[in-house]
Design a protein around this motif. Structure first.
Motif, PDB file in Angstrom:
ATOM      1  N   THR A 141      51.179 -16.247  -2.202  1.00 34.24           N
ATOM      2  CA  THR A 141      51.059 -17.607  -1.660  1.00 34.24           C
ATOM      3  C   THR A 141      50.948 -18.630  -2.778  1.00 34.24           C
ATOM      4  OG1 THR A 141      49.997 -16.880   0.391  1.00 34.24           O
ATOM      5  CG2 THR A 141      49.620 -19.150  -0.268  1.00 34.24           C
ATOM      6  N   PHE A 182      58.764  -9.538   1.149  1.00 31.96           N
ATOM      7  CA  PHE A 182      57.493 -10.240   1.303  1.00 31.96           C
ATOM      8  C   PHE A 182      56.566  -9.528   2.288  1.00 31.96           C
ATOM      9  CE2 PHE A 182      60.032 -13.501  -0.693  1.00 31.96           C
ATOM     10  CZ  PHE A 182      59.116 -14.159  -1.508  1.00 31.96           C
ATOM     11  N   VAL A 233      55.200 -18.941  -3.008  1.00 28.04           N
ATOM     12  CA  VAL A 233      55.588 -19.716  -1.830  1.00 28.04           C
ATOM     13  C   VAL A 233      55.159 -21.182  -1.941  1.00 28.04           C
ATOM     14  CG1 VAL A 233      55.478 -19.882   0.675  1.00 28.04           C
ATOM     15  CG2 VAL A 233      55.459 -17.627  -0.415  1.00 28.04           C
ATOM     16  N   LEU A 266      62.569 -16.271   1.175  1.00 25.10           N
ATOM     17  CA  LEU A 266      61.814 -17.486   0.884  1.00 25.10           C
ATOM     18  C   LEU A 266      62.234 -18.624   1.800  1.00 25.10           C
ATOM     19  CD1 LEU A 266      61.345 -17.962  -2.977  1.00 25.10           C
ATOM     20  CD2 LEU A 266      59.603 -18.212  -1.207  1.00 25.10           C
ATOM     21  N   LYS A 298      60.558 -18.232   5.084  1.00 22.82           N
ATOM     22  CA  LYS A 298      59.150 -18.598   5.008  1.00 22.82           C
ATOM     23  C   LYS A 298      58.980 -20.120   4.976  1.00 22.82           C
ATOM     24  CE  LYS A 298      56.590 -14.766   2.977  1.00 22.82           C
ATOM     25  NZ  LYS A 298      55.474 -14.891   3.945  1.00 22.82           N
ATOM     26  N   LEU A 299      59.756 -20.787   4.138  1.00 28.30           N
ATOM     27  CA  LEU A 299      59.618 -22.230   3.968  1.00 28.30           C
ATOM     28  C   LEU A 299      59.973 -22.975   5.242  1.00 28.30           C
ATOM     29  CD1 LEU A 299      61.146 -22.491   0.395  1.00 28.30           C
ATOM     30  CD2 LEU A 299      58.736 -22.734   0.998  1.00 28.30           C
ATOM     31  N   ASN A 333      50.153 -14.068   3.448  1.00 31.60           N
ATOM     32  CA  ASN A 333      50.621 -13.364   2.251  1.00 31.60           C
ATOM     33  C   ASN A 333      49.411 -12.911   1.458  1.00 31.60           C
ATOM     34  OD1 ASN A 333      53.539 -14.343   2.451  1.00 31.60           O
ATOM     35  ND2 ASN A 333      52.485 -16.290   2.125  1.00 31.60           N
ATOM     36  N   TYR A 392      48.790 -24.244   2.849  1.00 31.65           N
ATOM     37  CA  TYR A 392      50.041 -24.982   3.013  1.00 31.65           C
ATOM     38  C   TYR A 392      49.790 -26.427   3.447  1.00 31.65           C
ATOM     39  CZ  TYR A 392      52.343 -20.388   2.864  1.00 31.65           C
ATOM     40  OH  TYR A 392      52.785 -19.145   2.492  1.00 31.65           O
TER      41      TYR A 392
END
Length: 321
Positions: free
Chosen positions: A132, A184, A136, A306, A309-310, A127, A91
């Motif tokens: 990933t 997820f 994501v 999502l 997660k974000l 993940n 990320y």
């Protein structure tokens, strides 16, 4: 299940048109562009007079080789193609790329093409690695760059495009994880993993995410319109199944030889989506036209997870939409 007649027509009879629409003066980013579909799409964009094409790649050496290939074949100046590092398994790499892109004068097209196919269980960023890399991170990357696309729309009075490479394989999975309380979390449990189906699921989840993002973009009151769509390039000759060996690999290569498109032909569908107007917004582009995107019953559930997660990765990111 994908109708077999439609599939055979798509692979054996339909031929994606050779791109001719110019991208003069535009800046374009293509992820996963050191090889395969991404490389050939980037080559088309350069040929079609883009001012700058950025190859977003995990391996810089391979990216530089891809740049050399494009410049040699298209006979363009050195500064037309740039190579930037982007590792969707991390990320922080996605965030760093987006920060760098903020310095661009403009961003007209973003093609989220990078992805992996693996049958081996590994975890990256909490993940399973396919989730990933294919779900994501592309969504994180796209939403981080959405303000730059909007800024370009306002500044240059243009209609930027955000294109995701999805796939017809979303038809293949039965997606039993949809019945889990947390989809997820279930996909991150090695005891429940069905890795032979993981790529198919990842493309279904990506499709859901794109369609929700497009709906939110349509409802947004922010200045600057961006067209968001996703495209099925068909079965294309790539090395996606390189983990297979023996008879399984031989059978796969035999049928690929009969049915699969070349990477150049498949890449035309990405360029077509990058040309798309309002009619393509939120659409699944199949054979260069809006196609069926059935199976939306769990789309809202997927998007909610999502979003969580974000926001955990980049607090406040959803304000970009």
């Amino acid at each position: 299940m994908l109708p077999i007649g439609a599939y055979l027509y798509s692979q054996l009879i339909f031929h994606p048109p050779y791109p001719t629409e110019k991208f003069t003066g535009q800046t374009i980013i293509v992820t996963g562009s050191n090889a395969g579909l991404g490389l050939e799409a980037a080559r088309h964009f350069v040929r079609l007079d883009a001012k700058k094409v950025i190859l977003a790649v995990r391996n810089l050496d391979k990216g530089e080789a891809a740049k050399k290939s494009i410049l040699t074949s298209e006979k363009k100046a050195e500064d037309v193609v740039e190579v930037w590092e982007l590792d969707l398994a991390r990320y922080q790499s996605v965030k760093d790329f987006a920060t760098r892109a903020e310095g661009l004068n403009r961003l007209d097209v973003l093609v989220e093409n990078a992805g992996i196919v693996t049958f081996k269980w590994t975890m990256t960023e909490n993940n399973e690695s396919t989730i990933t890399t294919n779900v994501v991170s592309p969504m994180l990357h796209a939403i981080l760059l959405l303000p730059k696309l909007r800024e370009t729309a306002v500044k240059f009075n243009t209609l930027p495009r955000l294109v995701f490479t999805t796939s017809f394989v979303h038809w293949v999975t039965k997606f039993p994880e949809r019945n889990e309380d947390k989809i997820f979390e279930a996909l991150a449990d090695p005891k429940k993993a069905r890795m032979d189906d993981r790529y198919n699921i990842s493309k279904l989840l990506e499709m859901y995410g794109v369609q929700e993002l497009a709906a939110l973009e349509s409802a947004s009151t922010k200045k600057g319109r961006v067209i968001i769509n996703h495209v099925n390039p068909g079965w294309v000759v790539t090395e996606g199944m390189r983990e297979w060996t023996g008879m399984k690999l031989l059978i796969f290569k035999f049928f690929r030889m009969i049915f699969a498109r070349t990477t150049e032909v498949g890449s035309r569908t990405l360029v077509n989506a990058a040309e798309g107007g309002e009619a393509t917004h939120g659409q699944y582009m199949d054979d260069c036209r809006p196609g069926s995107d059935e199976g939306k019953s769990v789309q809202k559930k997927v998007w909610k997870e999502l979003e969580e997660k974000l926001e955990g990765i980049q607090p406040g990111i959803l304000r970009n939409i």
